[in-house]
Design a protein around this motif. Structure first.
Motif, PDB file in Angstrom:
ATOM      1  N   GLN A 354       0.824  -1.207   0.000  1.00  0.00           N
ATOM      2  CA  GLN A 354       0.000   0.000   0.000  1.00  0.00           C
ATOM      3  C   GLN A 354       0.865   1.267   0.000  1.00  0.00           C
ATOM      4  OE1 GLN A 354      -2.252  -0.962   3.554  1.00  0.00           O
ATOM      5  NE2 GLN A 354      -4.117  -1.325   2.376  1.00  0.00           N
ATOM      6  N   VAL A 355       1.872   1.277   0.860  1.00  0.00           N
ATOM      7  CA  VAL A 355       2.739   2.455   0.955  1.00  0.00           C
ATOM      8  C   VAL A 355       3.491   2.665  -0.351  1.00  0.00           C
ATOM      9  CG1 VAL A 355       4.791   3.390   2.105  1.00  0.00           C
ATOM     10  CG2 VAL A 355       2.961   2.358   3.463  1.00  0.00           C
ATOM     11  N   ALA A 356       3.995   1.589  -0.942  1.00  0.00           N
ATOM     12  CA  ALA A 356       4.724   1.702  -2.205  1.00  0.00           C
ATOM     13  C   ALA A 356       3.823   2.284  -3.294  1.00  0.00           C
ATOM     14  CB  ALA A 356       5.257   0.333  -2.635  1.00  0.00           C
ATOM     15  N   SER A 357       2.610   1.766  -3.386  1.00  0.00           N
ATOM     16  CA  SER A 357       1.686   2.244  -4.418  1.00  0.00           C
ATOM     17  C   SER A 357       1.307   3.701  -4.192  1.00  0.00           C
ATOM     18  CB  SER A 357       0.426   1.369  -4.433  1.00  0.00           C
ATOM     19  OG  SER A 357      -0.486   1.820  -5.410  1.00  0.00           O
ATOM     20  N   LYS A 358       0.998   4.063  -2.955  1.00  0.00           N
ATOM     21  CA  LYS A 358       0.578   5.435  -2.667  1.00  0.00           C
ATOM     22  C   LYS A 358       1.719   6.439  -2.840  1.00  0.00           C
ATOM     23  CE  LYS A 358      -1.382   4.463   1.352  1.00  0.00           C
ATOM     24  NZ  LYS A 358      -2.140   4.694   2.611  1.00  0.00           N
ATOM     25  N   SER A 359       2.954   5.935  -2.847  1.00  0.00           N
ATOM     26  CA  SER A 359       4.096   6.827  -3.059  1.00  0.00           C
ATOM     27  C   SER A 359       4.464   6.932  -4.529  1.00  0.00           C
ATOM     28  CB  SER A 359       5.303   6.330  -2.256  1.00  0.00           C
ATOM     29  OG  SER A 359       5.753   5.081  -2.750  1.00  0.00           O
ATOM     30  N   GLY A 360       3.676   6.300  -5.401  1.00  0.00           N
ATOM     31  CA  GLY A 360       3.897   6.445  -6.833  1.00  0.00           C
ATOM     32  C   GLY A 360       4.517   5.253  -7.524  1.00  0.00           C
ATOM     33  N   VAL A 361       4.811   4.186  -6.795  1.00  0.00           N
ATOM     34  CA  VAL A 361       5.376   2.978  -7.392  1.00  0.00           C
ATOM     35  C   VAL A 361       4.257   2.180  -8.064  1.00  0.00           C
ATOM     36  CG1 VAL A 361       6.588   0.800  -6.915  1.00  0.00           C
ATOM     37  CG2 VAL A 361       7.222   2.893  -5.681  1.00  0.00           C
ATOM     38  N   ASP A 362       4.528   1.657  -9.245  1.00  0.00           N
ATOM     39  CA  ASP A 362       3.557   0.841  -9.983  1.00  0.00           C
ATOM     40  C   ASP A 362       3.556  -0.569  -9.386  1.00  0.00           C
ATOM     41  OD1 ASP A 362       1.875  -0.375 -11.812  1.00  0.00           O
ATOM     42  OD2 ASP A 362       3.380  -0.446 -13.426  1.00  0.00           O
ATOM     43  N   VAL A 363       2.582  -0.867  -8.541  1.00  0.00           N
ATOM     44  CA  VAL A 363       2.490  -2.166  -7.867  1.00  0.00           C
ATOM     45  C   VAL A 363       1.398  -2.990  -8.536  1.00  0.00           C
ATOM     46  CG1 VAL A 363       2.147  -3.374  -5.689  1.00  0.00           C
ATOM     47  CG2 VAL A 363       3.227  -1.113  -5.699  1.00  0.00           C
ATOM     48  N   ARG A 364       1.768  -4.197  -8.986  1.00  0.00           N
ATOM     49  CA  ARG A 364       0.814  -5.085  -9.644  1.00  0.00           C
ATOM     50  C   ARG A 364       0.902  -6.477  -9.029  1.00  0.00           C
ATOM     51  NH1 ARG A 364       0.927  -3.442 -16.105  1.00  0.00           N
ATOM     52  NH2 ARG A 364       1.519  -1.245 -15.799  1.00  0.00           N
ATOM     53  N   LEU A 365      -0.264  -7.108  -8.925  1.00  0.00           N
ATOM     54  CA  LEU A 365      -0.358  -8.455  -8.357  1.00  0.00           C
ATOM     55  C   LEU A 365      -1.104  -9.354  -9.329  1.00  0.00           C
ATOM     56  CD1 LEU A 365      -0.174 -10.490  -5.917  1.00  0.00           C
ATOM     57  CD2 LEU A 365      -2.398  -9.572  -5.189  1.00  0.00           C
ATOM     58  N   LEU A 366      -0.512 -10.496  -9.660  1.00  0.00           N
ATOM     59  CA  LEU A 366      -1.134 -11.486 -10.542  1.00  0.00           C
ATOM     60  C   LEU A 366      -1.444 -12.736  -9.735  1.00  0.00           C
ATOM     61  CD1 LEU A 366      -1.994 -12.441 -13.370  1.00  0.00           C
ATOM     62  CD2 LEU A 366       0.382 -13.154 -13.753  1.00  0.00           C
ATOM     63  N   ILE A 367      -2.726 -13.114  -9.700  1.00  0.00           N
ATOM     64  CA  ILE A 367      -3.188 -14.287  -8.963  1.00  0.00           C
ATOM     65  C   ILE A 367      -4.071 -15.131  -9.876  1.00  0.00           C
ATOM     66  CG2 ILE A 367      -3.077 -13.208  -6.674  1.00  0.00           C
ATOM     67  CD1 ILE A 367      -6.053 -12.576  -6.919  1.00  0.00           C
ATOM     68  N   PRO A 368      -4.350 -16.372  -9.517  1.00  0.00           N
ATOM     69  CA  PRO A 368      -5.223 -17.205 -10.355  1.00  0.00           C
ATOM     70  C   PRO A 368      -6.660 -16.680 -10.349  1.00  0.00           C
ATOM     71  CG  PRO A 368      -3.962 -18.544  -8.791  1.00  0.00           C
ATOM     72  CD  PRO A 368      -3.814 -17.123  -8.364  1.00  0.00           C
ATOM     73  N   ASP A 369      -7.336 -16.851 -11.461  1.00  0.00           N
ATOM     74  CA  ASP A 369      -8.767 -16.543 -11.489  1.00  0.00           C
ATOM     75  C   ASP A 369      -9.539 -17.617 -10.749  1.00  0.00           C
ATOM     76  OD1 ASP A 369     -11.094 -15.041 -12.339  1.00  0.00           O
ATOM     77  OD2 ASP A 369     -11.491 -16.685 -13.746  1.00  0.00           O
ATOM     78  N   GLN A 370      -9.141 -18.876 -10.949  1.00  0.00           N
ATOM     79  CA  GLN A 370      -9.752 -19.997 -10.252  1.00  0.00           C
ATOM     80  C   GLN A 370      -8.689 -20.701  -9.429  1.00  0.00           C
ATOM     81  OE1 GLN A 370     -13.015 -20.622 -10.159  1.00  0.00           O
ATOM     82  NE2 GLN A 370     -13.370 -18.873 -11.520  1.00  0.00           N
ATOM     83  N   SER A 371      -8.876 -20.740  -8.127  1.00  0.00           N
ATOM     84  CA  SER A 371      -7.900 -21.364  -7.245  1.00  0.00           C
ATOM     85  C   SER A 371      -8.156 -22.860  -7.135  1.00  0.00           C
ATOM     86  CB  SER A 371      -7.968 -20.723  -5.856  1.00  0.00           C
ATOM     87  OG  SER A 371      -7.055 -21.331  -4.973  1.00  0.00           O
ATOM     88  N   ASP A 372      -7.155 -23.587  -6.645  1.00  0.00           N
ATOM     89  CA  ASP A 372      -7.332 -25.013  -6.382  1.00  0.00           C
ATOM     90  C   ASP A 372      -7.803 -25.250  -4.955  1.00  0.00           C
ATOM     91  OD1 ASP A 372      -5.013 -24.256  -5.120  1.00  0.00           O
ATOM     92  OD2 ASP A 372      -3.855 -26.025  -5.719  1.00  0.00           O
ATOM     93  N   SER A 373      -8.117 -24.156  -4.243  1.00  0.00           N
ATOM     94  CA  SER A 373      -8.605 -24.262  -2.875  1.00  0.00           C
ATOM     95  C   SER A 373      -9.719 -23.237  -2.654  1.00  0.00           C
ATOM     96  CB  SER A 373      -7.463 -24.016  -1.874  1.00  0.00           C
ATOM     97  OG  SER A 373      -7.963 -23.807  -0.561  1.00  0.00           O
ATOM     98  N   TRP A 374     -10.904 -23.703  -2.277  1.00  0.00           N
ATOM     99  CA  TRP A 374     -12.036 -22.806  -2.039  1.00  0.00           C
ATOM    100  C   TRP A 374     -11.710 -21.818  -0.915  1.00  0.00           C
ATOM    101  CZ3 TRP A 374     -15.060 -21.898   2.307  1.00  0.00           C
ATOM    102  CH2 TRP A 374     -16.242 -21.162   2.105  1.00  0.00           C
ATOM    103  N   THR A 375     -11.123 -22.322   0.157  1.00  0.00           N
ATOM    104  CA  THR A 375     -10.807 -21.462   1.300  1.00  0.00           C
ATOM    105  C   THR A 375      -9.755 -20.427   0.934  1.00  0.00           C
ATOM    106  OG1 THR A 375     -11.216 -23.385   2.707  1.00  0.00           O
ATOM    107  CG2 THR A 375     -10.233 -21.469   3.745  1.00  0.00           C
ATOM    108  N   ALA A 376      -8.697 -20.871   0.244  1.00  0.00           N
ATOM    109  CA  ALA A 376      -7.636 -19.944  -0.146  1.00  0.00           C
ATOM    110  C   ALA A 376      -8.156 -18.880  -1.103  1.00  0.00           C
ATOM    111  CB  ALA A 376      -6.480 -20.713  -0.776  1.00  0.00           C
ATOM    112  N   LYS A 377      -9.036 -19.267  -2.017  1.00  0.00           N
ATOM    113  CA  LYS A 377      -9.593 -18.315  -2.978  1.00  0.00           C
ATOM    114  C   LYS A 377     -10.328 -17.184  -2.267  1.00  0.00           C
ATOM    115  CE  LYS A 377     -13.146 -17.875  -6.553  1.00  0.00           C
ATOM    116  NZ  LYS A 377     -14.171 -18.584  -7.361  1.00  0.00           N
ATOM    117  N   HIS A 378     -11.212 -17.541  -1.355  1.00  0.00           N
ATOM    118  CA  HIS A 378     -12.009 -16.505  -0.687  1.00  0.00           C
ATOM    119  C   HIS A 378     -11.175 -15.728   0.340  1.00  0.00           C
ATOM    120  CE1 HIS A 378     -15.809 -17.396  -2.593  1.00  0.00           C
ATOM    121  NE2 HIS A 378     -15.599 -18.679  -2.395  1.00  0.00           N
TER     122      HIS A 378
END
Length: 485
Positions: A354-378
């Motif tokens: 959050q701090v990096a992004s709010k200070s102007g750093v381009d922060v990107r996160l890539l995660i699966p659209d469909q997880s192999d774990s219901w609990t982990a996904k939510h």
């Protein structure tokens, strides 16, 4: 008396349960562990009679404090100390590297050197490998050329199609006189008795890491060895996210696509991988392997590609990989691109992003659209609003399941390894990452990340805010269990 017990057995059981709960809660409070994790355990213990005690027994015991993992013999070995001393570079000379390491990266190097005796290695060749089919093609070729020893450590090792090829190749090399040592996690792996007999007949030494009674029912047991390491003749090393199982190979007939990332390293960094393997080997074999210089041959690589191996687990004094990731994020100046299959972070990582992004750093996160774990996904979904509010771009990979664990920062730093962005990887499991201080490799990792984004969709903040209350309830429920996942 028997009539009394038969009439009030439930009341007696509840009383005994809460006496034990009080003892457990007192123990937890005195440990001074993460407040979120502390609160989670206390809630589970108080709200779920009996079940809460079972959860705490299996997941809440802090073995690090109890010194169960006393695995420092290898690190204290004279040969290891001598090798690490030879590899260690005077900090004053770091800034003059041909690789032009930035000041913040030098501080990161010092952080890890102080925390876990993780020397910076200068002369390496590093190859980023995309997907299991490419990894195994390269790995099998290198195993075929092995002359002295093959050391293997995997979280998941199965004797399915690719696993059988792998194990039979090891048997072949062992019969040719190559010494093969194999360690696999007892929860993650599944090897048939027939295959184990073949390994024994080929004179392959193998051990399960921390055997459990019912592996199928203990998939989330604490303190698992999540590492994936292969060392060949002390010269070639493999480390990354790809286990030995058909799941990780995109066969032509595969119904789903598995996207993963691995590393092949030739050079001095292999010595650190070797040290970590030998440390684990002494633990699983309950013997002290006699070390010799053949495990650490003369390095032939002349190219400068600085690499540091960071290992963490219950046997380390600090959360080395998490600290490295945290520091790299907070010192970023231009961009931070993260790929992870499981995003269940601690407060430190969330705040850093959050701090990096709010200070102007381009922060990107890539995660699966469909997880192999219901609990982990939510559980992952429960953190996205915090990221989106801070203008962090979140992408969901749609082509298949993305299992890569990578981060690239500012065209100068890349980390690839076994560590997910979650509590379990940061604090509980044994993990290992390679930290690469190379502009060329950072640019390559960045290009791979951008290519993966072509198969992903960006999460729109407005649309995310309009998700159903049912989704929010599921997220809240899974968020409660996040420290235990």
């Amino acid at each position: 008396m028997l009539d009394f017990f038969s009439q009030y057995w439930w009341t007696i059981a509840i009383v005994i349960n809460y006496i034990l709960v009080i003892i457990a809660v007192t123990t937890i409070l005195f440990k001074s562990i993460n407040p979120t994790k502390t609160l989670t355990y206390i809630i589970v213990l108080l709200v779920f009679p009996f079940f809460g005690l079972i959860v705490y027994y299996f997941f809440g015991q802090e073995y690090r404090k109890n010194k169960i993992f006393n695995r420092k013999d290898v690190l204290n070995n004279k040969l290891i100390k001598s090798i690490n001393k030879d590899l260690k570079i005077d900090p004053e000379t770091l800034s003059s590297y041909e690789a032009n390491i930035e000041e913040d990266q030098i501080r990161l190097i010092h952080l890890l050197q102080r925390n876990d005796k993780s020397p910076l290695t200068k002369y390496n060749n590093v190859e980023i490998i995309i997907n299991g089919e490419n990894k195994f093609q390269s790995l099998f070729k290198d195993i075929e050329s092995a002359q002295q020893h093959i050391h293997i450590e995997y979280y998941i090792l199965k004797d399915d199609r690719i696993g059988t090829q792998f194990l039979e190749l090891l048997c072949k090399k062992a019969k040719e006189g190559v010494k093969v040592r194999l360690s696999f996690d007892d929860v993650g792996s599944k090897i048939s008795s027939k295959m184990k007999r073949k390994l024994i007949e080929a004179n392959i030494e193998f051990y399960a890491f921390m055997p459990v009674l019912f592996p199928r029912f203990t998939g989330k047991m604490n303190y698992r060895n999540h590492r994936k390491i292969v060392i060949i003749d002390g010269e070639i090393g493999y480390v990354g996210g790809i286990n030995v199982s058909d799941t990780y190979v995109n066969y032509p007939e595969s119904k789903s696509y598995w996207r993963d990332t691995h590393l092949k390293i030739i050079g001095e960094a292999v010595f650190t991988l070797q040290t970590q393997f030998l440390t684990n080997w002494n633990f699983v074999s309950e013997t002290t392997l006699e070390l010799n210089r053949s495990f650490f041959p003369q390095n032939k690589v002349k190219d400068v590609q600085p690499v540091q191996i960071a290992a963490s687990g219950p046997d380390t004094d600090w959360a080395n990989i998490m600290e490295a990731i945290f520091f790299a994020i907070v010192t970023a100046e231009h961009y931070v691109y993260i790929t992870t299959p499981y995003f269940i972070p601690n407060d430190q990582i969330i705040t850093a992003m959050q701090v990096a992004s709010k200070s102007g750093v381009d922060v990107r996160l890539l995660i699966p659209d469909q997880s192999d774990s219901w609990t982990a996904k939510h559980a992952t979904n429960s953190y996205l609003e915090q990221l989106l509010k801070a203008n962090i771009k979140v992408y969901r990979y749609e082509k298949g399941f993305i299992h890569a664990k990578t981060m690239v920062v500012d065209d100068v730093f890349t980390t690839i390894g076994t560590c997910n962005m979650d509590y379990r990887s940061f604090n509980i499991n044994f993990e290992i990452n390679a930290l690469i201080y190379s502009k060329d490799k950072a640019k390559e990792a960045k290009a791979i990340f951008m290519q993966d984004l072509e198969d992903a969709i960006v999460v729109d903040y407005q649309a995310w805010e309009e998700r159903s209350n049912f989704e929010r309830i599921q997220e809240a429920y899974c968020r409660l269990w996040a420290p235990l996942l």
